[in-house]
Design a protein around this motif. Structure first.
Motif, mmCIF file in Angstrom:
data_model
loop_
_atom_site.group_PDB
_atom_site.id
_atom_site.type_symbol
_atom_site.label_atom_id
_atom_site.label_comp_id
_atom_site.label_asym_id
_atom_site.label_seq_id
_atom_site.Cartn_x
_atom_site.Cartn_y
_atom_site.Cartn_z
ATOM 1 N N UNK A 258 -19.799 19.636 12.159
ATOM 2 C CA UNK A 258 -18.555 19.177 12.128
ATOM 3 C C UNK A 258 -18.296 19.711 10.950
ATOM 4 N N UNK A 259 -16.793 19.947 10.579
ATOM 5 C CA UNK A 259 -16.077 20.477 9.649
ATOM 6 C C UNK A 259 -15.370 19.227 8.870
ATOM 7 N N UNK A 260 -15.503 18.889 7.689
ATOM 8 C CA UNK A 260 -14.404 17.953 6.802
ATOM 9 C C UNK A 260 -13.977 18.927 5.755
ATOM 10 N N UNK A 261 -13.050 18.160 5.071
ATOM 11 C CA UNK A 261 -12.660 18.638 3.802
ATOM 12 C C UNK A 261 -13.332 17.760 2.627
ATOM 13 N N UNK A 262 -13.959 18.438 1.622
ATOM 14 C CA UNK A 262 -14.554 17.663 0.697
ATOM 15 C C UNK A 262 -13.820 18.154 -0.670
ATOM 16 N N UNK A 263 -13.208 17.439 -1.224
ATOM 17 C CA UNK A 263 -12.645 17.727 -2.550
ATOM 18 C C UNK A 263 -11.813 18.898 -2.207
ATOM 19 N N UNK A 264 -11.181 19.010 -1.312
ATOM 20 C CA UNK A 264 -10.382 19.924 -0.976
ATOM 21 C C UNK A 264 -10.824 21.377 -0.357
ATOM 22 N N UNK A 265 -12.033 21.458 -0.122
ATOM 23 C CA UNK A 265 -12.753 22.683 0.316
ATOM 24 C C UNK A 265 -13.617 22.344 1.613
ATOM 25 N N UNK A 266 -13.630 23.212 2.522
ATOM 26 C CA UNK A 266 -14.091 23.125 3.736
ATOM 27 C C UNK A 266 -15.586 22.902 3.387
ATOM 28 N N UNK A 267 -16.150 21.884 4.200
ATOM 29 C CA UNK A 267 -17.713 21.433 4.259
ATOM 30 C C UNK A 267 -18.287 21.098 5.525
ATOM 31 N N UNK A 268 -19.436 21.740 6.034
ATOM 32 C CA UNK A 268 -19.944 21.504 7.184
ATOM 33 C C UNK A 268 -21.204 20.527 7.107
ATOM 34 N N UNK A 269 -21.052 19.361 8.154
ATOM 35 C CA UNK A 269 -22.061 18.536 8.384
ATOM 36 C C UNK A 269 -22.552 18.251 9.768
ATOM 37 N N UNK A 270 -23.675 17.653 9.883
ATOM 38 C CA UNK A 270 -24.002 17.434 11.192
ATOM 39 C C UNK A 270 -23.033 16.111 12.036
ATOM 40 N N UNK A 271 -22.726 16.327 13.060
ATOM 41 C CA UNK A 271 -22.163 15.437 13.777
ATOM 42 C C UNK A 271 -22.802 13.794 13.414
ATOM 43 N N UNK A 272 -22.054 12.566 13.274
ATOM 44 C CA UNK A 272 -22.430 11.617 13.158
ATOM 45 C C UNK A 272 -23.202 11.001 11.619
ATOM 46 N N UNK A 273 -22.867 12.028 10.941
ATOM 47 C CA UNK A 273 -23.106 11.986 9.182
ATOM 48 C C UNK A 273 -22.354 10.672 8.853
ATOM 49 N N UNK A 274 -22.944 10.071 7.854
ATOM 50 C CA UNK A 274 -22.286 8.806 7.252
ATOM 51 C C UNK A 274 -21.843 9.168 5.720
ATOM 52 N N UNK A 275 -21.160 8.436 5.074
ATOM 53 C CA UNK A 275 -20.718 8.729 3.845
ATOM 54 C C UNK A 275 -22.026 8.457 2.807
ATOM 55 N N UNK A 276 -22.917 7.788 3.205
ATOM 56 C CA UNK A 276 -24.142 7.464 2.492
ATOM 57 C C UNK A 276 -25.069 8.856 2.542
ATOM 58 N N UNK A 277 -25.015 9.363 3.749
ATOM 59 C CA UNK A 277 -25.857 10.628 4.017
ATOM 60 C C UNK A 277 -25.159 11.999 3.249
ATOM 61 N N UNK B 273 -22.523 2.702 6.592
ATOM 62 C CA UNK B 273 -21.983 2.093 8.037
ATOM 63 C C UNK B 273 -20.590 3.074 8.391
ATOM 64 N N UNK B 274 -20.196 3.888 7.378
ATOM 65 C CA UNK B 274 -19.067 4.522 7.645
ATOM 66 C C UNK B 274 -19.175 6.084 8.016
ATOM 67 N N UNK B 275 -18.989 6.347 9.442
ATOM 68 C CA UNK B 275 -19.451 7.566 10.171
ATOM 69 C C UNK B 275 -18.125 8.432 9.854
ATOM 70 N N UNK B 276 -18.499 9.663 9.576
ATOM 71 C CA UNK B 276 -17.496 10.740 9.212
ATOM 72 C C UNK B 276 -17.013 11.424 10.542
ATOM 73 N N UNK B 277 -16.103 11.903 10.475
ATOM 74 C CA UNK B 277 -15.507 12.715 11.901
ATOM 75 C C UNK B 277 -14.833 14.015 11.521
ATOM 76 N N UNK B 278 -14.802 14.757 12.462
ATOM 77 C CA UNK B 278 -14.276 16.146 12.347
ATOM 78 C C UNK B 278 -12.722 16.037 11.681
#
Length: 66
Positions: free
Chosen positions: A1-20, A48-53
């Protein structure tokens, strides 16, 4: 999945948490503040906080100095 991390695109696996995410960024054990979609995520909820697309994440870490 793709998120915005500090304003930049960042790829993570689905179901990643903030801790991950913090582990990937090598910020585990450091004093950081995490904002998810403009809301602060308390440290006690990082695992416990799961990130989403499309989520917008801001990670700020404290730097000592004077």
């Amino acid at each position: 999945m793709r998120i915005q991390l500090n304003g930049d695109p960042f790829e993570l696996p689905d179901g990643e948490t903030v801790a991950g995410l913090l582990a990937r960024l090598e910020l585990v054990g450091r004093r950081v503040a995490v904002e998810l979609n403009q809301d602060i995520v308390p440290r006690s909820q990082h695992g416990d906080t799961v990130l989403g697309e499309g989520d917008q994440i801001e990670v700020v870490h404290a730097i000592g100095g004077g």
